[in-house]
Write a protein that holds these residues in place. Structure first.
Motif, PDB file in Angstrom:
ATOM      1  N   ILE A   5      -6.129   3.654   8.452  1.00 29.00           N
ATOM      2  CA  ILE A   5      -7.516   3.843   8.036  1.00 29.00           C
ATOM      3  C   ILE A   5      -8.361   2.639   8.462  1.00 29.00           C
ATOM      4  O   ILE A   5      -9.460   2.802   8.995  1.00 29.00           O
ATOM      5  CB  ILE A   5      -7.606   4.077   6.510  1.00 29.00           C
ATOM      6  N   TYR A  21     -12.019  -2.216   1.078  1.00 27.27           N
ATOM      7  CA  TYR A  21     -11.163  -1.058   0.859  1.00 27.27           C
ATOM      8  C   TYR A  21     -10.671  -1.101  -0.582  1.00 27.27           C
ATOM      9  O   TYR A  21     -10.050  -2.078  -0.991  1.00 27.27           O
ATOM     10  CB  TYR A  21      -9.961  -1.079   1.811  1.00 27.27           C
ATOM     11  N   GLU A  31      -6.154   7.368  -3.554  1.00 28.94           N
ATOM     12  CA  GLU A  31      -7.552   7.405  -3.138  1.00 28.94           C
ATOM     13  C   GLU A  31      -7.906   6.094  -2.453  1.00 28.94           C
ATOM     14  O   GLU A  31      -7.758   5.024  -3.040  1.00 28.94           O
ATOM     15  CB  GLU A  31      -8.471   7.606  -4.334  1.00 28.94           C
ATOM     16  N   VAL A  32      -8.373   6.197  -1.215  1.00 30.05           N
ATOM     17  CA  VAL A  32      -8.818   5.027  -0.468  1.00 30.05           C
ATOM     18  C   VAL A  32     -10.321   5.161  -0.299  1.00 30.05           C
ATOM     19  O   VAL A  32     -10.804   6.111   0.311  1.00 30.05           O
ATOM     20  CB  VAL A  32      -8.132   4.935   0.905  1.00 30.05           C
ATOM     21  N   THR A  33     -11.066   4.214  -0.857  1.00 32.31           N
ATOM     22  CA  THR A  33     -12.517   4.206  -0.723  1.00 32.31           C
ATOM     23  C   THR A  33     -12.899   3.099   0.238  1.00 32.31           C
ATOM     24  O   THR A  33     -12.544   1.937   0.036  1.00 32.31           O
ATOM     25  CB  THR A  33     -13.199   3.980  -2.089  1.00 32.31           C
ATOM     26  N   ARG A  56      -9.985  11.866   8.391  1.00 37.56           N
ATOM     27  CA  ARG A  56      -9.244  12.513   7.304  1.00 37.56           C
ATOM     28  C   ARG A  56      -8.141  13.409   7.850  1.00 37.56           C
ATOM     29  O   ARG A  56      -7.045  13.475   7.278  1.00 37.56           O
ATOM     30  CB  ARG A  56     -10.208  13.295   6.421  1.00 37.56           C
ATOM     31  N   VAL A  59      -5.266  11.128   9.041  1.00 38.84           N
ATOM     32  CA  VAL A  59      -4.537  10.586   7.892  1.00 38.84           C
ATOM     33  C   VAL A  59      -3.670  11.671   7.260  1.00 38.84           C
ATOM     34  O   VAL A  59      -2.512  11.432   6.929  1.00 38.84           O
ATOM     35  CB  VAL A  59      -5.519   9.975   6.859  1.00 38.84           C
ATOM     36  N   TYR A  70      -3.190  11.450   0.548  1.00 40.66           N
ATOM     37  CA  TYR A  70      -4.235  10.441   0.691  1.00 40.66           C
ATOM     38  C   TYR A  70      -5.602  11.114   0.705  1.00 40.66           C
ATOM     39  O   TYR A  70      -5.799  12.117   1.390  1.00 40.66           O
ATOM     40  CB  TYR A  70      -4.064   9.644   1.985  1.00 40.66           C
ATOM     41  N   VAL A  72      -9.574  10.049   1.438  1.00 40.25           N
ATOM     42  CA  VAL A  72     -10.407   8.984   1.995  1.00 40.25           C
ATOM     43  C   VAL A  72     -11.863   9.274   1.674  1.00 40.25           C
ATOM     44  O   VAL A  72     -12.374  10.347   1.984  1.00 40.25           O
ATOM     45  CB  VAL A  72     -10.216   8.869   3.520  1.00 40.25           C
TER      46      VAL A  72
END
Length: 83
Positions: A5, A21, A31-33, A56, A59, A70, A72
């Protein structure tokens, strides 16, 4: 997966020093913000969200079936999140 990411986001963002991140691990989801400056939002999301959608998809495809899913999200710095 976070490295993937980060690699994708940094290819499009110009202000690489100000990218944050946030990773939150829940039951079956990670959850990856990605938090960006306003000037990088359009570059990372792309026209009609094509870059974000492609990221997305990559990933999702790179995630093994036996691991957690995951998610994103891309947010602008200073944007308030409802939880």
């Amino acid at each position: 997966m976070l490295d993937l990411i980060k690699y994708i986001v940094e290819q499009f963002a110009e202000d690489k020093e100000n990218i944050e991140y946030a990773v939150v691990e829940k039951d079956r989801v990670i959850e990856v913000t990605v938090i960006l400056t306003p000037s990088d939002m359009g570059k990372v999301i792309g026209k009609q969200g094509k870059i974000a959608k492609a990221m997305r998809t990559i990933v999702h495809s790179a995630t093994p079936a036996s691991s957690k899913k995951y998610v994103v999200e891309i947010r602008e710095r200073g944007e308030v999140t409802a939880q």
